[in-house]
Design a protein around this motif. Structure first.
Motif, short mmCIF file in Angstrom:
data_model
loop_
_atom_site.label_atom_id
_atom_site.label_comp_id
_atom_site.label_asym_id
_atom_site.label_seq_id
_atom_site.Cartn_x
_atom_site.Cartn_y
_atom_site.Cartn_z
N THR A 5 40.36 -6.86 49.16
CA THR A 5 40.83 -6.15 50.35
C THR A 5 39.66 -5.47 51.05
O THR A 5 38.54 -5.41 50.52
N LEU A 6 39.95 -4.93 52.24
CA LEU A 6 38.90 -4.23 52.99
C LEU A 6 38.38 -3.04 52.21
O LEU A 6 37.17 -2.80 52.15
N LEU A 7 39.28 -2.29 51.56
CA LEU A 7 38.85 -1.11 50.80
C LEU A 7 37.96 -1.50 49.63
O LEU A 7 36.93 -0.86 49.37
N ILE A 8 38.33 -2.56 48.93
CA ILE A 8 37.49 -3.01 47.81
C ILE A 8 36.15 -3.49 48.33
O ILE A 8 35.10 -3.26 47.71
N GLY A 9 36.15 -4.13 49.49
CA GLY A 9 34.89 -4.54 50.10
C GLY A 9 34.00 -3.35 50.41
O GLY A 9 32.78 -3.38 50.19
N ILE A 10 34.61 -2.26 50.92
CA ILE A 10 33.85 -1.03 51.20
C ILE A 10 33.28 -0.46 49.91
O ILE A 10 32.12 -0.01 49.88
N VAL A 11 34.08 -0.49 48.85
CA VAL A 11 33.60 0.02 47.56
C VAL A 11 32.42 -0.80 47.06
O VAL A 11 31.42 -0.26 46.55
N ILE A 12 32.50 -2.12 47.20
CA ILE A 12 31.41 -2.99 46.74
C ILE A 12 30.13 -2.70 47.52
O ILE A 12 29.04 -2.58 46.93
N GLU A 74 40.69 2.37 32.97
CA GLU A 74 41.05 1.54 34.12
C GLU A 74 42.56 1.39 34.29
O GLU A 74 43.04 0.99 35.35
N SER A 75 43.33 1.70 33.25
CA SER A 75 44.79 1.55 33.31
C SER A 75 45.50 2.85 33.65
O SER A 75 46.73 2.92 33.61
N ALA A 76 44.75 3.90 33.97
CA ALA A 76 45.36 5.22 34.20
C ALA A 76 45.74 5.44 35.66
O ALA A 76 46.03 6.57 36.06
N GLY A 77 45.73 4.40 36.47
CA GLY A 77 46.08 4.55 37.88
C GLY A 77 44.88 4.78 38.78
O GLY A 77 45.02 5.34 39.86
N ILE A 78 43.70 4.35 38.32
CA ILE A 78 42.49 4.48 39.14
C ILE A 78 42.59 3.53 40.33
O ILE A 78 42.83 2.33 40.17
N ARG A 79 42.39 4.06 41.50
CA ARG A 79 42.46 3.26 42.72
C ARG A 79 41.05 3.07 43.28
O ARG A 79 40.14 3.85 42.99
N PRO A 80 40.85 2.06 44.13
CA PRO A 80 39.51 1.82 44.67
C PRO A 80 38.93 3.02 45.41
O PRO A 80 37.72 3.25 45.36
N GLU A 81 39.77 3.83 46.09
CA GLU A 81 39.23 4.97 46.82
C GLU A 81 38.65 6.03 45.88
O GLU A 81 37.76 6.80 46.27
N VAL A 82 39.14 6.05 44.64
CA VAL A 82 38.58 6.97 43.65
C VAL A 82 37.14 6.56 43.31
O VAL A 82 36.23 7.40 43.24
N ILE A 83 36.94 5.27 43.12
CA ILE A 83 35.59 4.77 42.82
C ILE A 83 34.68 4.99 44.02
O ILE A 83 33.50 5.35 43.87
N PHE A 84 35.20 4.80 45.22
CA PHE A 84 34.43 5.04 46.44
C PHE A 84 33.96 6.49 46.50
O PHE A 84 32.79 6.77 46.79
N ALA A 85 34.86 7.42 46.20
CA ALA A 85 34.50 8.84 46.22
C ALA A 85 33.44 9.15 45.16
O ALA A 85 32.49 9.92 45.42
N GLY A 86 33.57 8.55 43.98
CA GLY A 86 32.57 8.77 42.94
C GLY A 86 31.20 8.28 43.35
O GLY A 86 30.18 8.93 43.08
N LEU A 87 31.15 7.14 44.02
CA LEU A 87 29.87 6.60 44.48
C LEU A 87 29.25 7.48 45.55
O LEU A 87 28.02 7.66 45.59
#
Length: 426
Positions: A5-12, A74-87
């Motif tokens: 998705t677009l969000l996952i692309g932004i995270v990458i 990874e199974s605790a409900g982590i969403r791509p925007e969480v990873i984006f914020a961490g980065l």
């Protein structure tokens, strides 16, 4: 499996930006001592380091597994925007410490960012506390100490073995050894740090349903992460190279060889075991150990103290920035957009601030750490006399030397003339 998705692309893309900052932030780990001793020219050193970082990215995926499935659940409900914020938290802290010339840990910035964002988004259940302690915190404390002790012992041994040999031949030999050990550190850095970005991208792909849980990083992830860190390494983090090469201690070729060899062995062993330790802390500890190992060597503890303070602040500081970003990103698309805009503004401001006093390959070996300020001033006055009409400052010794002559030409006072006349009459 779903499409990206677009969000996952932004995270990458954000993960690759972090990988790029990791590269230029950590170039000093491999090349600072080699550059400061003159074993390699600055641009040649960073080019070699970049190539070996790329090669190292293909040697192992153990550290990537630690990040993608070890620290964060990874199974605790982590969403791509969480990873984006961490980065975002990790990138901002990396740039701030780069601006200050402090060799802080890119790894701990990433861990702190991911942990802070996860705690805000899903709570403590999203973080594997035992893995954080065993694979992050304990290595963070032990690794620089172990590397420092090893470098100190190796430095003392090398000087003892070389004391009866010709000094010039010994220096040439150790310069060659420095190049080889720097290459080994660069290779080790690629096996450890490039994998962290691989792990983050893989985690994003898992949370988006693109790849299966506990999967190894896909080949395209390995290639892109290796290229990003290699490009960052080639551009060179000259500010941190100056601190590592000249700010902590004055490095001679035997010390550089001992420090880099000890650091490379520590990093390669930890990568094999899956410990995602900080290559910055390992290499900094080795440099301090080499300073203590040479007879007459001096460690600048004020610089070392600032550096160690930055180490302690890295995890919580990156975590706080990421926590705020996660809170905002969790509001929806507008929140993610706002985080992206604020992050770009912060990065732009830091870059603009760095341009006020730029440091690059032409002046990386200059600065107050290289020689005392008085020597620098005297050298500048000798090489470059002041322009016409500008009076150069006079040394105190010259003033003192000329005082008698000036006193002799002074006009005597009336009292002095009467005393002199009286003396002559008598």
């Amino acid at each position: 499996m779903e499409h990206i998705t677009l969000l996952i692309g932004i995270v990458i893309v954000t993960a690759l930006v972090f990988d790029f900052t990791n590269g230029f932030h950590d170039t000093a780990n491999a090349m600072a001592t080699t550059i400061s001793t003159g074993a390699l020219r600055p641009k040649t050193a960073v080019a070699m380091s970049a190539a070996l970082n790329l090669v190292g990215a293909f040697l192992s995926v153990e550290v990537a597994k630690t990040i993608s499935g070890g620290i964060i659940d990874e199974s605790a409900g982590i969403r791509p925007e969480v990873i984006f914020a961490g980065l975002v938290g990790a990138i901002v802290w990396n740039l701030l410490t780069w601006l200050a010339g402090l060799p802080s840990s890119s790894s701990h910035a990433l861990f702190g960012g991911l942990i802070g964002a996860t705690l805000v988004s899903v709570g403590t259940g999203g973080v594997h506390g035992e893995a954080v302690v065993m694979k992050v915190l304990i290595p963070a404390v032990a690794a620089p100490v172990v590397a420092g002790l090893a470098a100190m012992a190796a430095t003392r041994l090398t000087y003892r073995l070389a004391r009866k040999r010709d000094e010039s031949d010994t220096a040439k030999g150790y310069r060659a050894g420095q190049i080889a050990s720097a290459a080994l550190v660069s290779l080790a850095h690629g096996t450890n740090d490039a994998q962290k970005t691989m792990g983050v991208i893989t985690l994003a792909l898992i949370t988006g349903g693109v790849v299966a849980p506990h999967a190894d990083p896909p080949l395209w992830v390995i290639v892109s992460a290796g290229l990003a860190i290699a490009l960052g390494t080639y551009l060179g983090g000259w500010r941190i190279i100056r601190t590592m090469g000249r700010g902590i201690t004055d490095i001679q070729p035997p010390q550089g060889f001992a420090a880099q060899t000890g650091a490379a062995a520590t990093i390669l062993a930890s990568s094999h075991l899956g410990f995602a330790l900080s290559t910055t802390q390992v290499c900094s500890g080795s440099v301090m150990g080499s300073g203590l190992g040479r007879k007459g060597g001096v460690v600048r503890w004020s610089t070392a103290g600032r550096m160690i303070a930055a180490w302690g602040l890295t995890l919580p500081a990156a975590g706080l920035v990421a926590a705020g970003a996660a809170f905002l990103a969790g509001r929806g698309d507008w929140g993610v957009t706002a985080v992206a805009v604020l992050a770009l503004a912060a990065c732009g401001a830091i870059w603009a601030a760095s341009r006020r006093k730029p440091i690059d390959h032409t002046n990386v070996n200059e600065g107050p750490a290289a020689e005392p300020a008085g020597v620098v001033t005297a050298a500048l006055q000798t090489v470059a006399p002041p322009p016409a009409g500008v009076v150069a400052p006079r040394p105190a010794e010259a003033d003192a030397a000329e005082e008698p002559a000036e006193t002799a030409t002074e006009t005597p006072t009336p009292a002095a003339r009467r005393a002199k006349a009286a003396s002559a009459t008598s």
